[in-house]
Scaffold this motif. Structure first.
Motif, PDB file in Angstrom:
ATOM      1  N   PHE A  95       0.834  -1.202   0.000  1.00  0.00           N
ATOM      2  CA  PHE A  95       0.000   0.000   0.000  1.00  0.00           C
ATOM      3  C   PHE A  95       0.873   1.257   0.000  1.00  0.00           C
ATOM      4  CE2 PHE A  95      -2.191  -3.407   2.229  1.00  0.00           C
ATOM      5  CZ  PHE A  95      -3.431  -3.435   1.601  1.00  0.00           C
ATOM      6  N   TYR A  96       0.502   2.223  -0.854  1.00  0.00           N
ATOM      7  CA  TYR A  96       1.266   3.462  -0.970  1.00  0.00           C
ATOM      8  C   TYR A  96       0.292   4.648  -1.058  1.00  0.00           C
ATOM      9  CZ  TYR A  96       4.811   0.046  -2.234  1.00  0.00           C
ATOM     10  OH  TYR A  96       5.655  -1.052  -2.230  1.00  0.00           O
ATOM     11  N   PRO A  97       0.174   5.435   0.006  1.00  0.00           N
ATOM     12  CA  PRO A  97      -0.701   6.619  -0.053  1.00  0.00           C
ATOM     13  C   PRO A  97      -0.208   7.600  -1.118  1.00  0.00           C
ATOM     14  CG  PRO A  97      -0.027   6.129   2.210  1.00  0.00           C
ATOM     15  CD  PRO A  97       0.823   5.283   1.322  1.00  0.00           C
ATOM     16  N   ILE A  98      -1.142   8.149  -1.884  1.00  0.00           N
ATOM     17  CA  ILE A  98      -0.811   9.172  -2.878  1.00  0.00           C
ATOM     18  C   ILE A  98      -1.369  10.500  -2.335  1.00  0.00           C
ATOM     19  CG2 ILE A  98      -0.936   9.873  -5.285  1.00  0.00           C
ATOM     20  CD1 ILE A  98       0.506   7.225  -4.865  1.00  0.00           C
ATOM     21  N   THR A  99      -0.564  11.169  -1.529  1.00  0.00           N
ATOM     22  CA  THR A  99      -1.052  12.336  -0.789  1.00  0.00           C
ATOM     23  C   THR A  99      -1.417  13.506  -1.706  1.00  0.00           C
ATOM     24  OG1 THR A  99       1.242  13.044  -0.450  1.00  0.00           O
ATOM     25  CG2 THR A  99       0.231  11.708   1.280  1.00  0.00           C
ATOM     26  N   LEU A 121       4.594   7.349  -6.279  1.00  0.00           N
ATOM     27  CA  LEU A 121       5.313   6.088  -6.107  1.00  0.00           C
ATOM     28  C   LEU A 121       6.826   6.310  -6.100  1.00  0.00           C
ATOM     29  CD1 LEU A 121       3.159   3.785  -8.428  1.00  0.00           C
ATOM     30  CD2 LEU A 121       3.273   3.702  -5.934  1.00  0.00           C
ATOM     31  N   ILE A 122       7.309   7.162  -6.985  1.00  0.00           N
ATOM     32  CA  ILE A 122       8.746   7.455  -7.030  1.00  0.00           C
ATOM     33  C   ILE A 122       9.220   8.052  -5.708  1.00  0.00           C
ATOM     34  CG2 ILE A 122      10.481   8.962  -8.097  1.00  0.00           C
ATOM     35  CD1 ILE A 122       8.993   8.542 -10.759  1.00  0.00           C
ATOM     36  N   LYS A 123       8.401   8.947  -5.124  1.00  0.00           N
ATOM     37  CA  LYS A 123       8.765   9.545  -3.832  1.00  0.00           C
ATOM     38  C   LYS A 123       8.853   8.505  -2.723  1.00  0.00           C
ATOM     39  CE  LYS A 123       6.832  14.141  -4.755  1.00  0.00           C
ATOM     40  NZ  LYS A 123       5.771  15.113  -4.395  1.00  0.00           N
ATOM     41  N   GLN A 124       8.170   7.378  -2.897  1.00  0.00           N
ATOM     42  CA  GLN A 124       8.202   6.299  -1.909  1.00  0.00           C
ATOM     43  C   GLN A 124       9.130   5.165  -2.350  1.00  0.00           C
ATOM     44  OE1 GLN A 124       4.054   5.629  -0.085  1.00  0.00           O
ATOM     45  NE2 GLN A 124       3.563   6.900  -1.854  1.00  0.00           N
ATOM     46  N   VAL A 126       9.308   3.507  -5.106  1.00  0.00           N
ATOM     47  CA  VAL A 126       8.708   2.428  -5.880  1.00  0.00           C
ATOM     48  C   VAL A 126       8.908   2.746  -7.357  1.00  0.00           C
ATOM     49  CG1 VAL A 126       6.595   1.156  -6.406  1.00  0.00           C
ATOM     50  CG2 VAL A 126       6.997   2.022  -4.089  1.00  0.00           C
ATOM     51  N   ILE A 127       9.716   1.950  -8.015  1.00  0.00           N
ATOM     52  CA  ILE A 127      10.025   2.162  -9.427  1.00  0.00           C
ATOM     53  C   ILE A 127       9.391   1.022 -10.225  1.00  0.00           C
ATOM     54  CG2 ILE A 127      11.820   2.529 -11.144  1.00  0.00           C
ATOM     55  CD1 ILE A 127      11.747   4.625  -8.908  1.00  0.00           C
ATOM     56  N   LEU A 128       8.455   1.369 -11.102  1.00  0.00           N
ATOM     57  CA  LEU A 128       7.805   0.359 -11.930  1.00  0.00           C
ATOM     58  C   LEU A 128       8.593   0.155 -13.216  1.00  0.00           C
ATOM     59  CD1 LEU A 128       4.113   1.567 -11.487  1.00  0.00           C
ATOM     60  CD2 LEU A 128       5.288  -0.259 -10.240  1.00  0.00           C
ATOM     61  N   ASP A 129       8.517  -1.047 -13.750  1.00  0.00           N
ATOM     62  CA  ASP A 129       9.274  -1.374 -14.958  1.00  0.00           C
ATOM     63  C   ASP A 129       8.762  -0.627 -16.184  1.00  0.00           C
ATOM     64  OD1 ASP A 129      10.859  -3.124 -13.532  1.00  0.00           O
ATOM     65  OD2 ASP A 129       9.612  -4.871 -13.972  1.00  0.00           O
ATOM     66  N   GLU A 130       7.470  -0.369 -16.207  1.00  0.00           N
ATOM     67  CA  GLU A 130       6.864   0.265 -17.372  1.00  0.00           C
ATOM     68  C   GLU A 130       6.077   1.504 -16.931  1.00  0.00           C
ATOM     69  OE1 GLU A 130       7.335  -0.756 -20.401  1.00  0.00           O
ATOM     70  OE2 GLU A 130       8.178  -2.761 -20.083  1.00  0.00           O
ATOM     71  N   ASN A 131       5.765   2.371 -17.907  1.00  0.00           N
ATOM     72  CA  ASN A 131       4.937   3.531 -17.621  1.00  0.00           C
ATOM     73  C   ASN A 131       3.505   3.092 -17.328  1.00  0.00           C
ATOM     74  OD1 ASN A 131       7.029   5.359 -18.039  1.00  0.00           O
ATOM     75  ND2 ASN A 131       6.614   5.492 -20.237  1.00  0.00           N
ATOM     76  N   LEU A 132       2.848   3.793 -16.395  1.00  0.00           N
ATOM     77  CA  LEU A 132       1.469   3.465 -16.045  1.00  0.00           C
ATOM     78  C   LEU A 132       0.505   3.929 -17.134  1.00  0.00           C
ATOM     79  CD1 LEU A 132       1.223   4.504 -12.273  1.00  0.00           C
ATOM     80  CD2 LEU A 132       1.253   2.189 -13.193  1.00  0.00           C
ATOM     81  N   VAL A 133      -0.493   3.098 -17.398  1.00  0.00           N
ATOM     82  CA  VAL A 133      -1.594   3.457 -18.287  1.00  0.00           C
ATOM     83  C   VAL A 133      -2.886   3.089 -17.572  1.00  0.00           C
ATOM     84  CG1 VAL A 133      -2.714   3.061 -20.503  1.00  0.00           C
ATOM     85  CG2 VAL A 133      -0.216   3.017 -20.354  1.00  0.00           C
ATOM     86  N   ALA A 134      -3.772   4.065 -17.360  1.00  0.00           N
ATOM     87  CA  ALA A 134      -5.067   3.784 -16.733  1.00  0.00           C
ATOM     88  C   ALA A 134      -5.931   3.017 -17.725  1.00  0.00           C
ATOM     89  CB  ALA A 134      -5.745   5.078 -16.323  1.00  0.00           C
ATOM     90  N   THR A 135      -6.555   1.926 -17.285  1.00  0.00           N
ATOM     91  CA  THR A 135      -7.281   1.045 -18.201  1.00  0.00           C
ATOM     92  C   THR A 135      -8.744   0.834 -17.854  1.00  0.00           C
ATOM     93  OG1 THR A 135      -6.485  -0.831 -16.911  1.00  0.00           O
ATOM     94  CG2 THR A 135      -5.223  -0.246 -18.886  1.00  0.00           C
ATOM     95  N   LEU A 136      -9.124   0.960 -16.570  1.00  0.00           N
ATOM     96  CA  LEU A 136     -10.480   0.594 -16.183  1.00  0.00           C
ATOM     97  C   LEU A 136     -10.835   1.235 -14.846  1.00  0.00           C
ATOM     98  CD1 LEU A 136     -12.938  -1.412 -16.819  1.00  0.00           C
ATOM     99  CD2 LEU A 136     -11.825  -2.966 -15.199  1.00  0.00           C
ATOM    100  N   GLN A 137     -12.082   1.664 -14.717  1.00  0.00           N
ATOM    101  CA  GLN A 137     -12.593   2.143 -13.441  1.00  0.00           C
ATOM    102  C   GLN A 137     -13.682   1.187 -12.957  1.00  0.00           C
ATOM    103  OE1 GLN A 137     -13.867   6.248 -13.468  1.00  0.00           O
ATOM    104  NE2 GLN A 137     -14.648   6.168 -11.378  1.00  0.00           N
ATOM    105  N   VAL A 138     -13.663   0.878 -11.667  1.00  0.00           N
ATOM    106  CA  VAL A 138     -14.596  -0.089 -11.080  1.00  0.00           C
ATOM    107  C   VAL A 138     -15.169   0.497  -9.792  1.00  0.00           C
ATOM    108  CG1 VAL A 138     -14.866  -2.435 -10.183  1.00  0.00           C
ATOM    109  CG2 VAL A 138     -13.190  -1.981 -11.982  1.00  0.00           C
ATOM    110  N   SER A 139     -16.451   0.236  -9.543  1.00  0.00           N
ATOM    111  CA  SER A 139     -17.034   0.590  -8.249  1.00  0.00           C
ATOM    112  C   SER A 139     -18.012  -0.503  -7.832  1.00  0.00           C
ATOM    113  CB  SER A 139     -17.733   1.950  -8.296  1.00  0.00           C
ATOM    114  OG  SER A 139     -18.963   1.857  -8.978  1.00  0.00           O
TER     115      SER A 139
END
Length: 225
Positions: A95-99, A121-124, A126-139
């Protein structure tokens, strides 16, 4: 292996099976409600190659799922970025808060939300291998139960999915309803036999189920049965 790994087994329920599951919950288990119902909201992320989707469909045993999660209806407080880590049939979360998104989600489009997640994430470290792409919203609305020996049971109803567009806000999302409810039973690895006996009177077969893949399938992006 980390001590916080756990099993999650899922049951996909139509209205009749939901009624049976609730009877089992109240009559055959010691489960009591632990929290008030609350709305759960998520934005799922992938990379441009949809690696998370491909790994899941291929049955890769070690894989990750990425999402931003917050709770409440029109309540955008305390958004948390979750990395859901799967190792075989066991899973755990980081878990990583995004303040920078605190009380700010409704004012930003999906592109800006994605950038702030990556920066947070970088400030915490956490380095991801790839760039993030938003794909889906769920509720969905979630009910929370727990037995006297720590077996957690959740029931998700009114599940809805929405496509995400990079330059639209969350308030502009159009949702598509999913006609089933989902019950999850979550427990530590050493409770496997206990849970096996607990669900025997339920007479409903557990099923592999991913809201992420179901949502993408409903939107026509993947084939998932």
């Amino acid at each position: 292996m980390s001590d916080d790994y756990r099993y999650e087994i899922k049951f996909v329920l139509d209205n009749a099976r939901l009624s049976n599951a609730m009877q089992w919950l109240y009559n055959k288990t010691t489960a009591t409600k632990t929290y008030s119902n609350r709305k759960v909201n998520s934005i799922y992320f992938d990379d441009v190659g949809f690696s998370s989707v491909r790994d899941n469909l291929a049955g890769i045993s070690c894989r990750n799922k990425l999402r931003l999660r917050w709770y409440g209806d029109k309540n955008y407080t305390k958004p948390i970025f979750e990395v859901k880590i799967k190792n075989g049939r066991l899973g755990r979360k980081e878990f990583y808060p995004i303040t920078s998104l605190e009380n700010n989600l409704s004012n930003l489009n999906t592109h800006d939300i994605t950038l702030k997640c990556a920066e947070g994430l970088i400030k915490q470290n956490v380095i991801l291998d790839e760039n993030l792409v938003a794909t889906l919203q769920v509720s969905y609305e979630r009910e929370y139960y727990e037995t006297h020996d720590g077996i957690r049971i959740t029931i998700d109803q009114d599940i809805q999915f929405s496509d995400v567009q990079m330059h639209t806000t969350l308030e502009e999302s159009s949702f598509f309803p999913y006609p089933y409810s989902v019950m999850e039973i979550k427990f530590k690895p050493d409770m496997k036999e206990l849970v096996s006996e607990l669900i025997r009177p339920l007479h409903i077969t557990p099923k592999r189920h991913s809201k992420y893949l179901i949502g993408l399938a409903m939107l026509g992006y993947v084939v998932y049965i």
